[in-house]
Enzyme design. Structure first.
Site, PDB file in Angstrom:
ATOM      1  N   THR A   1      53.114  41.442  33.987  1.00 38.04           N
ATOM      2  CA  THR A   1      51.662  41.270  34.161  1.00 38.04           C
ATOM      3  C   THR A   1      50.953  41.215  32.810  1.00 38.04           C
ATOM      4  O   THR A   1      49.812  40.780  32.741  1.00 38.04           O
ATOM      5  CB  THR A   1      51.062  42.456  34.955  1.00 38.04           C
ATOM      6  OG1 THR A   1      51.565  43.665  34.381  1.00 38.04           O
ATOM      7  CG2 THR A   1      51.442  42.401  36.424  1.00 38.04           C
TER       8      THR A   1
ATOM      9  N   ALA B   1      68.764  47.422  26.904  1.00 39.85           N
ATOM     10  CA  ALA B   1      68.612  48.084  28.202  1.00 39.85           C
ATOM     11  C   ALA B   1      67.201  47.929  28.757  1.00 39.85           C
ATOM     12  O   ALA B   1      66.873  48.474  29.798  1.00 39.85           O
ATOM     13  CB  ALA B   1      68.960  49.562  28.075  1.00 39.85           C
ATOM     14  N   GLY B   2      66.354  47.202  28.057  1.00 46.23           N
ATOM     15  CA  GLY B   2      64.992  47.010  28.549  1.00 46.23           C
ATOM     16  C   GLY B   2      64.109  48.227  28.320  1.00 46.23           C
ATOM     17  O   GLY B   2      63.118  48.420  29.018  1.00 46.23           O
ATOM     18  N   LEU B   3      64.468  49.051  27.328  1.00 47.80           N
ATOM     19  CA  LEU B   3      63.649  50.232  27.027  1.00 47.80           C
ATOM     20  C   LEU B   3      62.950  50.066  25.668  1.00 47.80           C
ATOM     21  O   LEU B   3      62.577  51.035  25.024  1.00 47.80           O
ATOM     22  CB  LEU B   3      64.501  51.502  27.061  1.00 47.80           C
ATOM     23  CG  LEU B   3      65.217  51.778  28.395  1.00 47.80           C
ATOM     24  CD1 LEU B   3      66.122  52.998  28.288  1.00 47.80           C
ATOM     25  CD2 LEU B   3      64.220  51.974  29.534  1.00 47.80           C
ATOM     26  N   SER B   4      62.852  48.825  25.247  1.00 53.46           N
ATOM     27  CA  SER B   4      62.075  48.475  24.053  1.00 53.46           C
ATOM     28  C   SER B   4      62.625  49.019  22.747  1.00 53.46           C
ATOM     29  O   SER B   4      61.874  49.543  21.917  1.00 53.46           O
ATOM     30  CB  SER B   4      60.613  48.914  24.206  1.00 53.46           C
ATOM     31  OG  SER B   4      60.017  48.180  25.212  1.00 53.46           O
TER      32      SER B   4
ATOM     33  N   SER C   1      63.580  47.050  20.512  1.00 55.61           N
ATOM     34  CA  SER C   1      63.005  46.170  19.480  1.00 55.61           C
ATOM     35  C   SER C   1      61.564  46.543  19.154  1.00 55.61           C
ATOM     36  O   SER C   1      61.208  46.610  17.978  1.00 55.61           O
ATOM     37  CB  SER C   1      63.106  44.683  19.830  1.00 55.61           C
ATOM     38  OG  SER C   1      63.365  44.463  21.160  1.00 55.61           O
TER      39      SER C   1
ATOM     40  N   GLU D   1      56.916  39.517  16.792  1.00 56.16           N
ATOM     41  CA  GLU D   1      57.975  39.193  17.760  1.00 56.16           C
ATOM     42  C   GLU D   1      57.772  37.791  18.343  1.00 56.16           C
ATOM     43  O   GLU D   1      58.713  37.025  18.525  1.00 56.16           O
ATOM     44  CB  GLU D   1      58.050  40.255  18.862  1.00 56.16           C
ATOM     45  CG  GLU D   1      59.264  40.031  19.728  1.00 56.16           C
ATOM     46  CD  GLU D   1      59.790  41.267  20.444  1.00 56.16           C
ATOM     47  OE1 GLU D   1      59.531  42.396  19.998  1.00 56.16           O
ATOM     48  OE2 GLU D   1      60.495  41.062  21.450  1.00 56.16           O
TER      49      GLU D   1
ATOM     50  N   ASP E   1      54.993  46.511  25.266  1.00 52.83           N
ATOM     51  CA  ASP E   1      56.010  47.356  24.626  1.00 52.83           C
ATOM     52  C   ASP E   1      55.506  47.944  23.305  1.00 52.83           C
ATOM     53  O   ASP E   1      55.661  49.134  23.024  1.00 52.83           O
ATOM     54  CB  ASP E   1      57.288  46.552  24.367  1.00 52.83           C
ATOM     55  CG  ASP E   1      57.830  45.942  25.639  1.00 52.83           C
ATOM     56  OD1 ASP E   1      57.343  46.312  26.728  1.00 52.83           O
ATOM     57  OD2 ASP E   1      58.726  45.089  25.548  1.00 52.83           O
TER      58      ASP E   1
ATOM     59  N   TYR F   1      62.773  34.644  30.016  1.00 53.41           N
ATOM     60  CA  TYR F   1      61.460  35.281  29.879  1.00 53.41           C
ATOM     61  C   TYR F   1      60.410  34.222  29.516  1.00 53.41           C
ATOM     62  O   TYR F   1      59.368  34.110  30.154  1.00 53.41           O
ATOM     63  CB  TYR F   1      61.525  36.361  28.804  1.00 53.41           C
ATOM     64  CG  TYR F   1      60.251  37.130  28.625  1.00 53.41           C
ATOM     65  CD1 TYR F   1      60.058  38.336  29.270  1.00 53.41           C
ATOM     66  CD2 TYR F   1      59.226  36.641  27.817  1.00 53.41           C
ATOM     67  CE1 TYR F   1      58.870  39.044  29.117  1.00 53.41           C
ATOM     68  CE2 TYR F   1      58.042  37.332  27.663  1.00 53.41           C
ATOM     69  CZ  TYR F   1      57.878  38.536  28.302  1.00 53.41           C
ATOM     70  OH  TYR F   1      56.700  39.223  28.139  1.00 53.41           O
TER      71      TYR F   1
HETATM   72  C1  GLA Z   1      59.341  42.661  28.111  1.00 57.64           C
HETATM   73  C2  GLA Z   1      58.156  42.208  27.256  1.00 57.64           C
HETATM   74  C3  GLA Z   1      56.848  42.831  27.748  1.00 57.64           C
HETATM   75  C4  GLA Z   1      56.659  42.648  29.246  1.00 57.64           C
HETATM   76  C5  GLA Z   1      57.927  43.015  30.008  1.00 57.64           C
HETATM   77  C6  GLA Z   1      57.845  42.673  31.467  1.00 57.64           C
HETATM   78  O1  GLA Z   1      59.571  44.013  27.940  1.00 57.64           O
HETATM   79  O2  GLA Z   1      58.365  42.543  25.917  1.00 57.64           O
HETATM   80  O3  GLA Z   1      55.761  42.286  27.025  1.00 57.64           O
HETATM   81  O4  GLA Z   1      56.248  41.358  29.557  1.00 57.64           O
HETATM   82  O5  GLA Z   1      59.081  42.384  29.483  1.00 57.64           O
HETATM   83  O6  GLA Z   1      56.859  43.423  32.097  1.00 57.64           O
END
Ligand code: GLA
Length: 387
Positions: free
Chosen positions: A35, A125-128, A130, A162, A174, A224
């Site tokens: 979103t 792992a999608g926990l940021s 980066s 980024e 993130d 993405y």
């Molecule tokens: C990644 C992106 C975020 C966000 C999510 C999905 O983590 O870096 O900006 O868009 O995906 O919600």
């Protein structure tokens, strides 16, 4: 951790005199997925897990970077001003991108620096991980070079880096969550206005448990960026009749009335997710404030279904975790978190059932997928800091 980082610095560069140590967190998003680049709301919290750096200015213009997380990694050396993006030593493009982004803002480092990084967030792992290394780099450089930049502007600059240096067209979530994290709180952020509220996460007898599929979200960037273009195309179709700036401007009712404007059925599904997910996020914030965790959990499950069926960013491994989780006693809510295509689920589980649920979900997952998943009980942590 400070001692560990100083020691790592000494082993890497020979001495640790005058070295300073910094931290910036990773994040988990509770709800409000995909979103942020659609002008909607997100509801992440910073984690106590994150990335650490030990850093020291140099007298010349060399920049040397080393990451403890890269097996058999070397010290990567560049001269300040060599802003080429490298395929080798890929990870260094994240912190180096920040040095580049600073220069774009007119902040030129007059001397180089030596740095070692170590992160305890599982990567991919999608926990940021980066965003956390980006925010960490901007924050530590601000502290050691003494330039002025508010935390929110650090987040925006890291997103810029980024997007433009790393080619990932991410939203602001993130970097914002990492830079603006507050212990014990989640951040309810309106990404269109960059207005936010901190919401206390008082789960009493419940815990936030992250489940890592251990499937890396490697295809993440291209898929993405594709989702982002599809959402933007849907928005353009709607804008032929409606004076909206983003999908986040629409209510669910309005979307149902005008969705016919989106001819492309794939784009229509993407927009449906963005609109409904934004509404769910607002409802979830209200539910958390009212301490209605049951409701919060139901919204998490609806969020997952929408990400799976309409936005199509889930994957078999994430769907297995969610399906098994829903069946388990004590699990109030569960969904994929982050960009998707692998990575983690976030769940809320009654404290007394955390062990039992993890054991059941873990063994069913391994049976179905052929390898193990990992579980972490996490707490909302604070933003960047010097140790
Ligand atoms: C990644 C992106 C975020 C966000 C999510 C999905 O983590 O870096 O900006 O868009 O995906 O919600």
């Amino acid at each position: 951790m400070k001692e560990y980082m100083l020691d790592l610095f000494k082993k890497t560069y020979g001495s640790s005199d005058g070295v300073r140590v910094f931290f910036a967190p990773g994040r988990v998003n509770l709800i409000g997925e995909h979103t942020d680049y659609n002008g909607g709301h997100v509801f992440p919290c910073a984690l106590t897990l994150g990335t650490y750096a030990a850093v020291r200015k140099r007298k010349d213009n060399k920049i040397r970077m080393y990451s403890k997380n890269i097996a058999k990694g070397n010290i990567i050396e560049r001269n300040y001003g060599d802003f080429s993006v490298t395929n080798k030593n890929n990870w260094s493009n994240y912190p180096y991108g920040v040095v580049w982004a600073l220069s774009q803002k007119g902040i030129h480092l007059e001397q180089g620096f030596d740095v070692v990084y170590y992160g305890n967030i599982p990567s991919g792992a999608g926990l940021s991980s980066s965003a956390s290394i980006e925010v960490l780099t901007a924050y530590m450089l601000r502290e050691i070079y003494g330039y002025k930049m508010e935390l929110q502007d650090i987040a925006l600059m890291c997103q810029y880096s980024e997007n433009n240096y790393n080619g990932m067209n991410c939203g602001i979530m993130d970097q914002f969550a990492s830079a603006m994290g507050k212990e014990g709180h989640a951040i309810f952020l309106d990404t269109a206005k960059l207005e936010y509220e901190y919401a206390p996460v008082n789960l009493e007898n419940k815990k936030i448990v992250i489940m890592n599929t251990n499937k890396k979200h490697n295809l993440g960037t291209s898929k993405y960026n594709e989702r982002r273009s599809e959402s933007e195309a849907a928005l353009r179709s709607l804008q032929t009749r409606l004076p909206i700036k983003s999908l986040g401007d629409m209510s669910a009712e309005q979307f149902e009335e005008y969705k016919y404007l989106i001819d492309n059925s794939v784009n229509r599904k993407r927009a449906k997710h963005a609109v409904y997910e934004n509404q769910r996020t607002i409802q979830a914030y209200n539910a958390l404030v009212a301490n209605d965790i049951e409701r919060f959990g139901q919204l998490m499950i609806q969020s997952h279904e929408s990400l799976r069926d309409d936005y199509e960013v889930s994957c078999r491994e994430l769907d297995i975790l969610v399906a098994e989780g829903i069946d388990c006693k004590g699990v109030c809510g569960i969904r994929m978190t982050g960009g998707g295509f692998g990575g983690c689920c976030v769940s809320i589980i009654d404290s007394e059932y955390v062990d039992e649920a993890s054991a059941i979900i873990g063994s069913r997952y391994e049976k179905a997928v052929g390898y193990k998943c990992d579980f972490y009980t996490v707490l909302p942590g604070g933003g960047p800091a010097e140790l």
